[in-house]
Design a protein around this motif. Sequence first.
Motif, PDB file in Angstrom:
ATOM      1  N   GLU A 157      10.818 -19.154   3.650  1.00  0.00           N
ATOM      2  CA  GLU A 157      11.405 -18.460   4.791  1.00  0.00           C
ATOM      3  C   GLU A 157      10.445 -17.372   5.255  1.00  0.00           C
ATOM      4  OE1 GLU A 157      16.124 -19.018   3.760  1.00  0.00           O
ATOM      5  OE2 GLU A 157      15.185 -17.106   3.286  1.00  0.00           O
ATOM      6  N   VAL A 158      10.407 -17.168   6.568  1.00  0.00           N
ATOM      7  CA  VAL A 158       9.566 -16.123   7.144  1.00  0.00           C
ATOM      8  C   VAL A 158      10.411 -15.238   8.052  1.00  0.00           C
ATOM      9  CG1 VAL A 158       7.415 -17.443   7.040  1.00  0.00           C
ATOM     10  CG2 VAL A 158       8.848 -17.607   9.059  1.00  0.00           C
ATOM     11  N   ALA A 159       9.982 -14.001   8.201  1.00  0.00           N
ATOM     12  CA  ALA A 159      10.659 -13.051   9.090  1.00  0.00           C
ATOM     13  C   ALA A 159       9.605 -12.222   9.809  1.00  0.00           C
ATOM     14  CB  ALA A 159      11.586 -12.136   8.295  1.00  0.00           C
ATOM     15  N   LEU A 160       9.795 -12.031  11.106  1.00  0.00           N
ATOM     16  CA  LEU A 160       8.941 -11.137  11.875  1.00  0.00           C
ATOM     17  C   LEU A 160       9.451  -9.719  11.659  1.00  0.00           C
ATOM     18  CD1 LEU A 160       8.676 -13.208  15.169  1.00  0.00           C
ATOM     19  CD2 LEU A 160       7.116 -13.177  13.203  1.00  0.00           C
ATOM     20  N   LEU A 161       8.556  -8.832  11.248  1.00  0.00           N
ATOM     21  CA  LEU A 161       8.932  -7.471  10.887  1.00  0.00           C
ATOM     22  C   LEU A 161       8.311  -6.466  11.854  1.00  0.00           C
ATOM     23  CD1 LEU A 161       8.257  -7.905   7.061  1.00  0.00           C
ATOM     24  CD2 LEU A 161      10.450  -8.153   8.254  1.00  0.00           C
ATOM     25  N   ALA A 162       8.576  -5.209  11.612  1.00  0.00           N
ATOM     26  CA  ALA A 162       8.060  -4.132  12.461  1.00  0.00           C
ATOM     27  C   ALA A 162       6.539  -4.136  12.489  1.00  0.00           C
ATOM     28  CB  ALA A 162       8.567  -2.784  11.951  1.00  0.00           C
ATOM     29  N   ASP A 163       5.983  -3.684  13.584  1.00  0.00           N
ATOM     30  CA  ASP A 163       4.534  -3.537  13.757  1.00  0.00           C
ATOM     31  C   ASP A 163       3.770  -4.841  13.591  1.00  0.00           C
ATOM     32  OD1 ASP A 163       4.876  -0.809  14.215  1.00  0.00           O
ATOM     33  OD2 ASP A 163       4.718  -0.330  12.090  1.00  0.00           O
ATOM     34  N   GLY A 164       4.429  -5.973  13.813  1.00  0.00           N
ATOM     35  CA  GLY A 164       3.754  -7.259  13.741  1.00  0.00           C
ATOM     36  C   GLY A 164       3.613  -7.847  12.360  1.00  0.00           C
ATOM     37  N   HIS A 165       4.092  -7.134  11.345  1.00  0.00           N
ATOM     38  CA  HIS A 165       4.027  -7.667   9.989  1.00  0.00           C
ATOM     39  C   HIS A 165       4.914  -8.907   9.884  1.00  0.00           C
ATOM     40  CE1 HIS A 165       2.496  -3.624   9.165  1.00  0.00           C
ATOM     41  NE2 HIS A 165       1.942  -4.156   8.094  1.00  0.00           N
ATOM     42  N   VAL A 166       4.601  -9.765   8.922  1.00  0.00           N
ATOM     43  CA  VAL A 166       5.386 -10.972   8.669  1.00  0.00           C
ATOM     44  C   VAL A 166       5.723 -11.007   7.190  1.00  0.00           C
ATOM     45  CG1 VAL A 166       5.398 -13.494   8.738  1.00  0.00           C
ATOM     46  CG2 VAL A 166       4.249 -12.219  10.541  1.00  0.00           C
ATOM     47  N   GLY A 167       7.001 -11.258   6.894  1.00  0.00           N
ATOM     48  CA  GLY A 167       7.442 -11.407   5.512  1.00  0.00           C
ATOM     49  C   GLY A 167       7.617 -12.875   5.185  1.00  0.00           C
ATOM     50  N   MET A 168       7.297 -13.239   3.949  1.00  0.00           N
ATOM     51  CA  MET A 168       7.483 -14.615   3.478  1.00  0.00           C
ATOM     52  C   MET A 168       8.133 -14.553   2.103  1.00  0.00           C
ATOM     53  SD  MET A 168       4.726 -17.615   2.548  1.00  0.00           S
ATOM     54  CE  MET A 168       3.812 -17.449   4.042  1.00  0.00           C
ATOM     55  N   ARG A 169       9.149 -15.412   1.915  1.00  0.00           N
ATOM     56  CA  ARG A 169       9.841 -15.428   0.627  1.00  0.00           C
ATOM     57  C   ARG A 169      10.263 -16.853   0.273  1.00  0.00           C
ATOM     58  NH1 ARG A 169      15.753 -12.800   2.166  1.00  0.00           N
ATOM     59  NH2 ARG A 169      16.534 -14.603   3.318  1.00  0.00           N
ATOM     60  N   GLY A 209       0.855  -1.181   0.000  1.00  0.00           N
ATOM     61  CA  GLY A 209       0.000   0.000   0.000  1.00  0.00           C
ATOM     62  C   GLY A 209       0.889   1.229   0.000  1.00  0.00           C
ATOM     63  N   ASN A 210       0.688   2.099   0.936  1.00  0.00           N
ATOM     64  CA  ASN A 210       1.519   3.296   1.059  1.00  0.00           C
ATOM     65  C   ASN A 210       2.524   3.178   2.193  1.00  0.00           C
ATOM     66  OD1 ASN A 210       0.244   4.623  -1.056  1.00  0.00           O
ATOM     67  ND2 ASN A 210      -1.384   5.349   0.280  1.00  0.00           N
ATOM     68  N   THR A 211       2.676   1.965   2.745  1.00  0.00           N
ATOM     69  CA  THR A 211       3.546   1.760   3.900  1.00  0.00           C
ATOM     70  C   THR A 211       4.874   1.171   3.455  1.00  0.00           C
ATOM     71  OG1 THR A 211       1.612   1.323   5.262  1.00  0.00           O
ATOM     72  CG2 THR A 211       3.729   0.645   6.143  1.00  0.00           C
ATOM     73  N   ASN A 212       5.959   1.792   3.867  1.00  0.00           N
ATOM     74  CA  ASN A 212       7.278   1.237   3.582  1.00  0.00           C
ATOM     75  C   ASN A 212       7.640   0.244   4.672  1.00  0.00           C
ATOM     76  OD1 ASN A 212       7.679   2.810   1.305  1.00  0.00           O
ATOM     77  ND2 ASN A 212       8.566   4.481   2.466  1.00  0.00           N
ATOM     78  N   ILE A 213       8.040  -0.951   4.262  1.00  0.00           N
ATOM     79  CA  ILE A 213       8.459  -1.989   5.197  1.00  0.00           C
ATOM     80  C   ILE A 213       9.940  -2.224   4.945  1.00  0.00           C
ATOM     81  CG2 ILE A 213       8.137  -4.370   5.956  1.00  0.00           C
ATOM     82  CD1 ILE A 213       5.623  -2.817   6.389  1.00  0.00           C
ATOM     83  N   ASP A 214      10.753  -1.982   5.952  1.00  0.00           N
ATOM     84  CA  ASP A 214      12.205  -2.142   5.832  1.00  0.00           C
ATOM     85  C   ASP A 214      12.583  -3.596   6.079  1.00  0.00           C
ATOM     86  OD1 ASP A 214      14.929  -1.878   5.749  1.00  0.00           O
ATOM     87  OD2 ASP A 214      15.068  -0.671   7.572  1.00  0.00           O
ATOM     88  N   LEU A 215      13.145  -4.248   5.072  1.00  0.00           N
ATOM     89  CA  LEU A 215      13.545  -5.648   5.178  1.00  0.00           C
ATOM     90  C   LEU A 215      15.041  -5.812   5.427  1.00  0.00           C
ATOM     91  CD1 LEU A 215      11.469  -7.055   2.174  1.00  0.00           C
ATOM     92  CD2 LEU A 215      10.894  -7.124   4.605  1.00  0.00           C
ATOM     93  N   SER A 216      15.779  -4.716   5.494  1.00  0.00           N
ATOM     94  CA  SER A 216      17.240  -4.793   5.582  1.00  0.00           C
ATOM     95  C   SER A 216      17.725  -5.490   6.855  1.00  0.00           C
ATOM     96  CB  SER A 216      17.865  -3.402   5.475  1.00  0.00           C
ATOM     97  OG  SER A 216      17.442  -2.584   6.548  1.00  0.00           O
TER      98      SER A 216
END
Length: 74
Positions: A29-41, A5-12
């Motif tokens: 692979e999964v990663a717990l991100l800021a504000d409770g977001h979860v990344g999957m790749r 959306g309009n939210t930048n999610i920093d994956l670095s």
Amino acid sequence: MSIQGNTNIDLSGATWRRAGEGAGNDSVEVALLADGHVGMRNGNDPEGPVLIFTPAEWAAFTAGVQDGEFDRPR
């Protein structure tokens, strides 16, 4: 960085973990991100696209996995 959306999610600084050992060379692979977001790749393509889930989306996804919603038909 990924944009949802309009939210930048920093994956670095993300710490990626394998979600499980799949058959063959498959890996997720999964990663717990800021504000409770979860990344999957795709663990075999770590520079490829990343799916970003909100906390509610991740809860719905994992509930579906636990309920067998995504199981292959036998």
